[in-house]
Design a protein around this motif. Structure first.
Motif, PDB file in Angstrom:
ATOM      1  N   UNK A  43      10.094  -0.641  -0.780  1.00 22.08           N
ATOM      2  CA  UNK A  43       9.978  -1.529  -1.928  1.00 22.08           C
ATOM      3  C   UNK A  43      11.037  -2.612  -1.822  1.00 22.08           C
ATOM      4  N   UNK A  44      10.656  -3.823  -2.178  1.00 17.35           N
ATOM      5  CA  UNK A  44      11.562  -4.959  -2.062  1.00 17.35           C
ATOM      6  C   UNK A  44      12.623  -4.939  -3.154  1.00 17.35           C
ATOM      7  N   UNK A  45      13.627  -5.805  -2.963  1.00 17.38           N
ATOM      8  CA  UNK A  45      14.687  -5.933  -3.957  1.00 17.38           C
ATOM      9  C   UNK A  45      14.096  -6.261  -5.321  1.00 17.38           C
ATOM     10  N   UNK A  46      13.187  -7.187  -5.354  1.00 18.72           N
ATOM     11  CA  UNK A  46      12.596  -7.591  -6.624  1.00 18.72           C
ATOM     12  C   UNK A  46      11.602  -6.588  -7.174  1.00 18.72           C
ATOM     13  N   UNK A  47      11.147  -5.679  -6.330  1.00 20.79           N
ATOM     14  CA  UNK A  47      10.166  -4.695  -6.763  1.00 20.79           C
ATOM     15  C   UNK A  47       8.732  -5.179  -6.693  1.00 20.79           C
ATOM     16  N   UNK A  48       8.539  -6.445  -6.374  1.00 21.69           N
ATOM     17  CA  UNK A  48       7.196  -6.995  -6.378  1.00 21.69           C
ATOM     18  C   UNK A  48       6.418  -6.751  -5.111  1.00 21.69           C
ATOM     19  N   UNK A  49       7.113  -6.330  -4.072  1.00 20.89           N
ATOM     20  CA  UNK A  49       6.455  -6.038  -2.797  1.00 20.89           C
ATOM     21  C   UNK A  49       6.654  -4.576  -2.443  1.00 20.89           C
ATOM     22  N   UNK A  50       5.552  -3.907  -2.142  1.00 23.88           N
ATOM     23  CA  UNK A  50       5.614  -2.519  -1.687  1.00 23.88           C
ATOM     24  C   UNK A  50       4.776  -2.374  -0.429  1.00 23.88           C
ATOM     25  N   UNK A  51       5.093  -1.374   0.346  1.00 25.13           N
ATOM     26  CA  UNK A  51       4.365  -1.101   1.578  1.00 25.13           C
ATOM     27  C   UNK A  51       4.267   0.412   1.739  1.00 25.13           C
ATOM     28  N   UNK A  52       3.125   0.876   2.200  1.00 23.00           N
ATOM     29  CA  UNK A  52       2.893   2.303   2.343  1.00 23.00           C
ATOM     30  C   UNK A  52       2.284   2.620   3.705  1.00 23.00           C
ATOM     31  N   UNK A  53       2.647   3.759   4.240  1.00 21.26           N
ATOM     32  CA  UNK A  53       1.956   4.265   5.413  1.00 21.26           C
ATOM     33  C   UNK A  53       0.516   4.603   5.017  1.00 21.26           C
ATOM     34  N   UNK A  54      -0.391   4.424   5.942  1.00 16.57           N
ATOM     35  CA  UNK A  54      -1.800   4.697   5.650  1.00 16.57           C
ATOM     36  C   UNK A  54      -2.011   6.128   5.179  1.00 16.57           C
ATOM     37  N   UNK A  55      -1.225   7.038   5.702  1.00 19.15           N
ATOM     38  CA  UNK A  55      -1.406   8.457   5.400  1.00 19.15           C
ATOM     39  C   UNK A  55      -1.076   8.804   3.951  1.00 19.15           C
ATOM     40  N   UNK A  56      -0.341   7.937   3.254  1.00 19.68           N
ATOM     41  CA  UNK A  56       0.055   8.241   1.876  1.00 19.68           C
ATOM     42  C   UNK A  56      -0.505   7.239   0.875  1.00 19.68           C
ATOM     43  N   UNK A  57      -1.121   6.183   1.365  1.00 14.11           N
ATOM     44  CA  UNK A  57      -1.626   5.135   0.477  1.00 14.11           C
ATOM     45  C   UNK A  57      -2.630   5.721  -0.506  1.00 14.11           C
ATOM     46  N   UNK A  58      -2.459   5.373  -1.769  1.00 12.52           N
ATOM     47  CA  UNK A  58      -3.337   5.877  -2.809  1.00 12.52           C
ATOM     48  C   UNK A  58      -2.884   7.191  -3.420  1.00 12.52           C
ATOM     49  N   UNK A  59      -1.932   7.859  -2.765  1.00 11.43           N
ATOM     50  CA  UNK A  59      -1.411   9.134  -3.286  1.00 11.43           C
ATOM     51  C   UNK A  59       0.051   9.028  -3.711  1.00 11.43           C
ATOM     52  N   UNK A  60       0.832   8.222  -2.991  1.00  3.91           N
ATOM     53  CA  UNK A  60       2.258   8.068  -3.276  1.00  3.91           C
ATOM     54  C   UNK A  60       2.511   6.712  -3.927  1.00  3.91           C
ATOM     55  N   UNK A  61       3.514   6.672  -4.792  1.00  6.52           N
ATOM     56  CA  UNK A  61       3.926   5.427  -5.431  1.00  6.52           C
ATOM     57  C   UNK A  61       5.435   5.307  -5.377  1.00  6.52           C
ATOM     58  N   UNK A  62       5.915   4.191  -4.827  1.00  6.44           N
ATOM     59  CA  UNK A  62       7.337   3.937  -4.778  1.00  6.44           C
ATOM     60  C   UNK A  62       7.711   3.000  -5.917  1.00  6.44           C
ATOM     61  N   UNK A  63       8.878   3.232  -6.500  1.00 10.35           N
ATOM     62  CA  UNK A  63       9.374   2.365  -7.563  1.00 10.35           C
ATOM     63  C   UNK A  63      10.893   2.378  -7.527  1.00 10.35           C
ATOM     64  N   UNK A  64      11.485   1.484  -8.313  1.00  9.76           N
ATOM     65  CA  UNK A  64      12.942   1.447  -8.346  1.00  9.76           C
ATOM     66  C   UNK A  64      13.405   0.991  -9.708  1.00  9.76           C
ATOM     67  N   UNK A  65      14.610   1.414 -10.050  1.00 13.13           N
ATOM     68  CA  UNK A  65      15.287   0.974 -11.262  1.00 13.13           C
ATOM     69  C   UNK A  65      16.583   0.330 -10.812  1.00 13.13           C
ATOM     70  N   UNK A  66      16.623  -0.993 -10.816  1.00 12.15           N
ATOM     71  CA  UNK A  66      17.793  -1.687 -10.294  1.00 12.15           C
ATOM     72  C   UNK A  66      19.022  -1.453 -11.149  1.00 12.15           C
ATOM     73  N   UNK A  67      18.810  -1.216 -12.430  1.00 10.22           N
ATOM     74  CA  UNK A  67      19.959  -0.978 -13.297  1.00 10.22           C
ATOM     75  C   UNK A  67      20.663   0.332 -12.972  1.00 10.22           C
ATOM     76  N   UNK A  68      19.931   1.250 -12.357  1.00 12.29           N
ATOM     77  CA  UNK A  68      20.501   2.547 -11.993  1.00 12.29           C
ATOM     78  C   UNK A  68      20.695   2.696 -10.497  1.00 12.29           C
ATOM     79  N   UNK A  69      20.394   1.653  -9.720  1.00  9.34           N
ATOM     80  CA  UNK A  69      20.477   1.735  -8.252  1.00  9.34           C
ATOM     81  C   UNK A  69      19.724   2.958  -7.737  1.00  9.34           C
TER      82      UNK A  69
END
Length: 127
Positions: free
Chosen positions: A51-77
């Motif tokens: 996941x990008x610094x801004x959170x607007x760009x994500x990338x997934x391996x094909x094997x997990x796409x649609x099942x896994x979700x990455x996210x981030x909370x910048x305020x909590x690092x």
């Protein structure tokens, strides 16, 4: 001293869910992108998601796409990996990594680009 601490791993039945967390500390992580990798016994470490610094760009391996979700909370690092519909082949040690991004939307699948790593958390999916 930079520290990345993963948590949330465990044993789950196939079809179940887990949420991994990766808390970063020791410096400002402003401008850093984050990623998850995993390593199964006898195999090389492989890319899972990023996941990008801004959170607007994500990338997934094909094997997990649609099942896994990455996210981030910048305020909590902190970054998260929500894993649903888990399969036995998802069994591995999961590692989080971070690196300063050349621009806000940047992400990478190359583990050699990551500067800091956590110690890993075990995820075991039983059939």
């Amino acid at each position: 001293q930079v520290q990345l601490v993963e948590s949330g791993g465990g044993l789950v039945q196939a079809g179940g869910s887990l949420r991994l967390s990766c808390a970063a500390s020791g410096r400002s992580f402003s401008g850093y992108f984050m990623g998850w990798f995993r390593q199964a016994p006898g195999k090389e470490r492989q890319f899972v998601a990023a996941i990008s610094w801004g959170g607007g760009t994500t990338d997934y391996a094909d094997s997990v796409k649609g099942r896994f979700t990455i996210s981030r909370d910048r305020t909590k690092n902190t970054q998260y990996l929500q894993m649903n519909s888990l399969k036995p082949e998802d069994t591995a040690v999961y590692y989080c990594g971070v690196r300063r991004a050349p621009y806000s939307a940047y992400v990478s699948r190359d583990q050699n680009e990551y500067d800091y790593w956590g110690q890993g958390t075990q995820v075991t999916v039983s059939s």
